[in-house]
Design a protein around this motif. Sequence first.
Motif, PDB file in Angstrom:
ATOM      1  N   ALA A 186     -83.277 -21.001  -2.039  1.00 39.96           N
ATOM      2  CA  ALA A 186     -84.631 -21.029  -1.475  1.00 39.96           C
ATOM      3  C   ALA A 186     -84.610 -21.455  -0.011  1.00 39.96           C
ATOM      4  O   ALA A 186     -85.301 -20.868   0.830  1.00 39.96           O
ATOM      5  CB  ALA A 186     -85.521 -21.963  -2.293  1.00 39.96           C
ATOM      6  N   ASN A 187     -83.810 -22.472   0.283  1.00 39.44           N
ATOM      7  CA  ASN A 187     -83.666 -22.871   1.693  1.00 39.44           C
ATOM      8  C   ASN A 187     -83.080 -21.724   2.519  1.00 39.44           C
ATOM      9  O   ASN A 187     -83.504 -21.468   3.648  1.00 39.44           O
ATOM     10  CB  ASN A 187     -82.748 -24.091   1.821  1.00 39.44           C
ATOM     11  CG  ASN A 187     -83.438 -25.377   1.428  1.00 39.44           C
ATOM     12  OD1 ASN A 187     -84.627 -25.385   1.111  1.00 39.44           O
ATOM     13  ND2 ASN A 187     -82.701 -26.466   1.420  1.00 39.44           N
ATOM     14  N   TYR A 208     -85.276 -20.286   5.635  1.00 36.55           N
ATOM     15  CA  TYR A 208     -84.834 -20.485   7.022  1.00 36.55           C
ATOM     16  C   TYR A 208     -84.075 -19.293   7.595  1.00 36.55           C
ATOM     17  O   TYR A 208     -84.083 -19.061   8.798  1.00 36.55           O
ATOM     18  CB  TYR A 208     -83.939 -21.718   7.118  1.00 36.55           C
ATOM     19  CG  TYR A 208     -84.654 -23.026   6.888  1.00 36.55           C
ATOM     20  CD1 TYR A 208     -85.569 -23.504   7.823  1.00 36.55           C
ATOM     21  CD2 TYR A 208     -84.415 -23.784   5.758  1.00 36.55           C
ATOM     22  CE1 TYR A 208     -86.227 -24.705   7.628  1.00 36.55           C
ATOM     23  CE2 TYR A 208     -85.061 -24.994   5.554  1.00 36.55           C
ATOM     24  CZ  TYR A 208     -85.970 -25.446   6.489  1.00 36.55           C
ATOM     25  OH  TYR A 208     -86.609 -26.639   6.290  1.00 36.55           O
ATOM     26  N   GLU A 209     -83.351 -18.563   6.735  1.00 38.52           N
ATOM     27  CA  GLU A 209     -82.476 -17.509   7.251  1.00 38.52           C
ATOM     28  C   GLU A 209     -82.907 -16.115   6.800  1.00 38.52           C
ATOM     29  O   GLU A 209     -82.322 -15.118   7.219  1.00 38.52           O
ATOM     30  CB  GLU A 209     -81.025 -17.755   6.801  1.00 38.52           C
ATOM     31  CG  GLU A 209     -80.455 -19.117   7.181  1.00 38.52           C
ATOM     32  CD  GLU A 209     -80.194 -19.258   8.679  1.00 38.52           C
ATOM     33  OE1 GLU A 209     -80.149 -18.235   9.386  1.00 38.52           O
ATOM     34  OE2 GLU A 209     -80.052 -20.411   9.142  1.00 38.52           O
ATOM     35  N   GLY A 210     -83.903 -16.051   5.907  1.00 37.71           N
ATOM     36  CA  GLY A 210     -84.439 -14.754   5.500  1.00 37.71           C
ATOM     37  C   GLY A 210     -83.621 -14.030   4.450  1.00 37.71           C
ATOM     38  O   GLY A 210     -83.889 -12.867   4.146  1.00 37.71           O
ATOM     39  N   ASP A 211     -82.589 -14.688   3.881  1.00 38.23           N
ATOM     40  CA  ASP A 211     -81.726 -14.022   2.914  1.00 38.23           C
ATOM     41  C   ASP A 211     -81.095 -15.101   2.027  1.00 38.23           C
ATOM     42  O   ASP A 211     -80.544 -16.073   2.556  1.00 38.23           O
ATOM     43  CB  ASP A 211     -80.629 -13.242   3.667  1.00 38.23           C
ATOM     44  CG  ASP A 211     -79.762 -12.395   2.740  1.00 38.23           C
ATOM     45  OD1 ASP A 211     -79.683 -12.707   1.540  1.00 38.23           O
ATOM     46  OD2 ASP A 211     -79.145 -11.434   3.239  1.00 38.23           O
ATOM     47  N   ILE A 212     -81.186 -14.926   0.703  1.00 39.11           N
ATOM     48  CA  ILE A 212     -80.622 -15.961  -0.178  1.00 39.11           C
ATOM     49  C   ILE A 212     -79.110 -16.088  -0.007  1.00 39.11           C
ATOM     50  O   ILE A 212     -78.524 -17.107  -0.363  1.00 39.11           O
ATOM     51  CB  ILE A 212     -80.959 -15.725  -1.672  1.00 39.11           C
ATOM     52  CG1 ILE A 212     -80.348 -14.421  -2.191  1.00 39.11           C
ATOM     53  CG2 ILE A 212     -82.468 -15.766  -1.908  1.00 39.11           C
ATOM     54  CD1 ILE A 212     -80.390 -14.296  -3.717  1.00 39.11           C
ATOM     55  N   ASP A 226     -79.436  -9.959  -9.506  1.00 38.36           N
ATOM     56  CA  ASP A 226     -79.195 -10.154  -8.084  1.00 38.36           C
ATOM     57  C   ASP A 226     -78.948 -11.637  -7.781  1.00 38.36           C
ATOM     58  O   ASP A 226     -78.027 -11.993  -7.043  1.00 38.36           O
ATOM     59  CB  ASP A 226     -80.391  -9.637  -7.277  1.00 38.36           C
ATOM     60  CG  ASP A 226     -80.103  -9.652  -5.787  1.00 38.36           C
ATOM     61  OD1 ASP A 226     -79.032  -9.158  -5.381  1.00 38.36           O
ATOM     62  OD2 ASP A 226     -80.937 -10.173  -5.029  1.00 38.36           O
ATOM     63  N   PHE A 227     -79.759 -12.508  -8.374  1.00 41.75           N
ATOM     64  CA  PHE A 227     -79.538 -13.949  -8.194  1.00 41.75           C
ATOM     65  C   PHE A 227     -78.221 -14.380  -8.840  1.00 41.75           C
ATOM     66  O   PHE A 227     -77.507 -15.225  -8.308  1.00 41.75           O
ATOM     67  CB  PHE A 227     -80.711 -14.752  -8.778  1.00 41.75           C
ATOM     68  CG  PHE A 227     -81.833 -14.950  -7.789  1.00 41.75           C
ATOM     69  CD1 PHE A 227     -81.837 -16.033  -6.927  1.00 41.75           C
ATOM     70  CD2 PHE A 227     -82.869 -14.035  -7.699  1.00 41.75           C
ATOM     71  CE1 PHE A 227     -82.854 -16.216  -5.999  1.00 41.75           C
ATOM     72  CE2 PHE A 227     -83.892 -14.204  -6.772  1.00 41.75           C
ATOM     73  CZ  PHE A 227     -83.886 -15.300  -5.922  1.00 41.75           C
ATOM     74  N   ALA A 228     -77.909 -13.794  -9.979  1.00 41.66           N
ATOM     75  CA  ALA A 228     -76.669 -14.154 -10.677  1.00 41.66           C
ATOM     76  C   ALA A 228     -75.445 -13.872  -9.819  1.00 41.66           C
ATOM     77  O   ALA A 228     -74.429 -14.562  -9.902  1.00 41.66           O
ATOM     78  CB  ALA A 228     -76.575 -13.391 -12.001  1.00 41.66           C
ATOM     79  N   LYS A 229     -75.564 -12.832  -9.015  1.00 41.54           N
ATOM     80  CA  LYS A 229     -74.413 -12.439  -8.196  1.00 41.54           C
ATOM     81  C   LYS A 229     -74.342 -13.185  -6.863  1.00 41.54           C
ATOM     82  O   LYS A 229     -73.451 -12.933  -6.057  1.00 41.54           O
ATOM     83  CB  LYS A 229     -74.455 -10.931  -7.961  1.00 41.54           C
ATOM     84  CG  LYS A 229     -74.135 -10.145  -9.223  1.00 41.54           C
ATOM     85  CD  LYS A 229     -74.135  -8.656  -8.954  1.00 41.54           C
ATOM     86  CE  LYS A 229     -73.682  -7.904 -10.194  1.00 41.54           C
ATOM     87  NZ  LYS A 229     -73.784  -6.442 -10.021  1.00 41.54           N
ATOM     88  N   SER A 241     -69.909 -14.149  -2.601  1.00 33.80           N
ATOM     89  CA  SER A 241     -70.791 -13.104  -2.073  1.00 33.80           C
ATOM     90  C   SER A 241     -71.619 -13.619  -0.901  1.00 33.80           C
ATOM     91  O   SER A 241     -72.407 -12.882  -0.315  1.00 33.80           O
ATOM     92  CB  SER A 241     -71.714 -12.568  -3.181  1.00 33.80           C
ATOM     93  OG  SER A 241     -72.632 -13.547  -3.603  1.00 33.80           O
ATOM     94  N   LYS A 242     -71.447 -14.882  -0.569  1.00 32.52           N
ATOM     95  CA  LYS A 242     -72.126 -15.457   0.593  1.00 32.52           C
ATOM     96  C   LYS A 242     -71.107 -15.582   1.723  1.00 32.52           C
ATOM     97  O   LYS A 242     -70.144 -16.358   1.617  1.00 32.52           O
ATOM     98  CB  LYS A 242     -72.730 -16.819   0.239  1.00 32.52           C
ATOM     99  CG  LYS A 242     -73.859 -16.712  -0.784  1.00 32.52           C
ATOM    100  CD  LYS A 242     -74.435 -18.062  -1.147  1.00 32.52           C
ATOM    101  CE  LYS A 242     -75.586 -17.879  -2.113  1.00 32.52           C
ATOM    102  NZ  LYS A 242     -76.164 -19.146  -2.583  1.00 32.52           N
TER     103      LYS A 242
END
Lengths: 474, 48
Positions: free
Chosen positions: A418-419, A423-427, A391-394, A399-400
């Motif tokens: 992480a920020n 702050y926004e609740g979603d990576i 999930d992090f890899a993608k 994808s943002k």
Amino acid sequence: MIHKYRLGGYSICLDVHSGAVHVLDDAAYEILDCFDDNGPLPDELPERVTEKLSGRFDEGEIEETWEALLELQGHGLLYSPDDYEQFADMMTRAPIKSMCINISHDCNLRCEYCFAAKGDFGQGRCLMPLETAKKAIDFIIANSGTRRNLEVDFFGGEPLMNFDVVKQTVEYARSIEKQYNKNFRFTITTNGLLLDDDKIDYINREMNNAVLSLDGRKEVNDRMRVTPNGKGCYDVIVPKYQKLVAGRGDKDYYIRGTFTKYNLDFTNDILHFRELGFDQLSIEPVVSDPKLDYSIKDEDLPRVFEEYERLADTIIASRRRGDRYNFFHFMIDLNQGPCAIKRLRGCGCGNEYVAVTPQGDIYPCHQFVGMEQFRMGNLNDGTFDTEMKLDFAKANVYSKENCRDCWAKFYCSGGCNANNYQYEGDIRRSHKTSCALEKKRLECAIMIKAALAEDGDAKECDGDDCIEPCSILK
Amino acid sequence: MKATKHIKTLNNANLKESAVKGGCGECQASCQSACKTSCTVANQKCEK
């Protein structure tokens, strides 16, 4: 897509998808102003453009400039198409090559703004046992595939509070790196309080990089970086840092500070670092709950932008006097920076990079430590959540949602996950304030390049800010 | 640096080329250098 802006007397145009940076005169800038930033330019100069600019420039000049712009476009250096999405899934199953070892969840400072909950990440004060540290080394070797260069950062809390384990961990890694064809690169991040001559010698011998925390002027540092008794640490740590840096040789180090609402004039802190003899410098905006009085809020951004511009001007002026130093966030390599594949995904947290705690828990990075929903596994029971890794890899710039069409996407690479989460609740949802700060830093960094290029500073190039002659249009 | 009357190009733009050749993965994780709380990737060195 292009991004054009005026700063420091320069009119600059970044062609996002080729990476080309152009310094324009007024005619070129104002012609581009007549078109959408997504381009492309049409084959013929539209009459509306000539009409609009005829009072400012003569017809021949407009025509000549137009031809030059078309030539750039023809060479793929202006409005070059975005064809990187095909690479977005490359390296999603990447090996793990970087690790933050939280060797100590204890700290001898109680910094006001600490994202690690004053050192223990909210998990209770403790030190990592050697056995766990060895398992961390075994884990990164076992999961690093064919990657040769492995990075390990001793972090905390304060790593010097568990320095014997640091040394034994380094010794262990060195004892087995050859048999696995690995090359460990160690970093230590310290607040400096416990440094002594032996530790300084050891760090300068064994650590490829040393990150030394100091916020700047004494009153700035001692307001936030205090002992449990509330005493500032400046007077204790500065002489130790000076001694360490004097013996650093060609190894990397950074004096790393944090700025808050209390020192929005942080250029003065950079200048103070110079007075102390340091030349590898970083000052970053505090990461904190916006409700706290020292936090950087959206309403502070104009002042912070002004300060970044002041810092950029200060760096240019210093360079013109022959005084060279690096400010981490203004360092940018326009020629030989990271490849586009790296730029799609950025720091690699949760995929190529993980953090481990004294209890052996594995998290996507040091900033996720303590968030149970992001615990990826444990070194002691051998668990590791490969789905979370994927999930992090993608999480890449395509994808943002807010990154895909952003001009800065290949420079910040989607920002700090992480920020984004904090702050926004979603990576995958970009933190807008961080984005605004990053864009301003990039504009300043590129402007510095333009100014130094004008000076012919390429002759003094040391690689960090190399400006080689462009051969493409020759 | 190529200088025309109207436009100076500061760099050899090689981002597209690097997409095809890149991805060796040997470079530093950006957070390991100094930042730890933000992300700038463009200042990292290529290991190739």
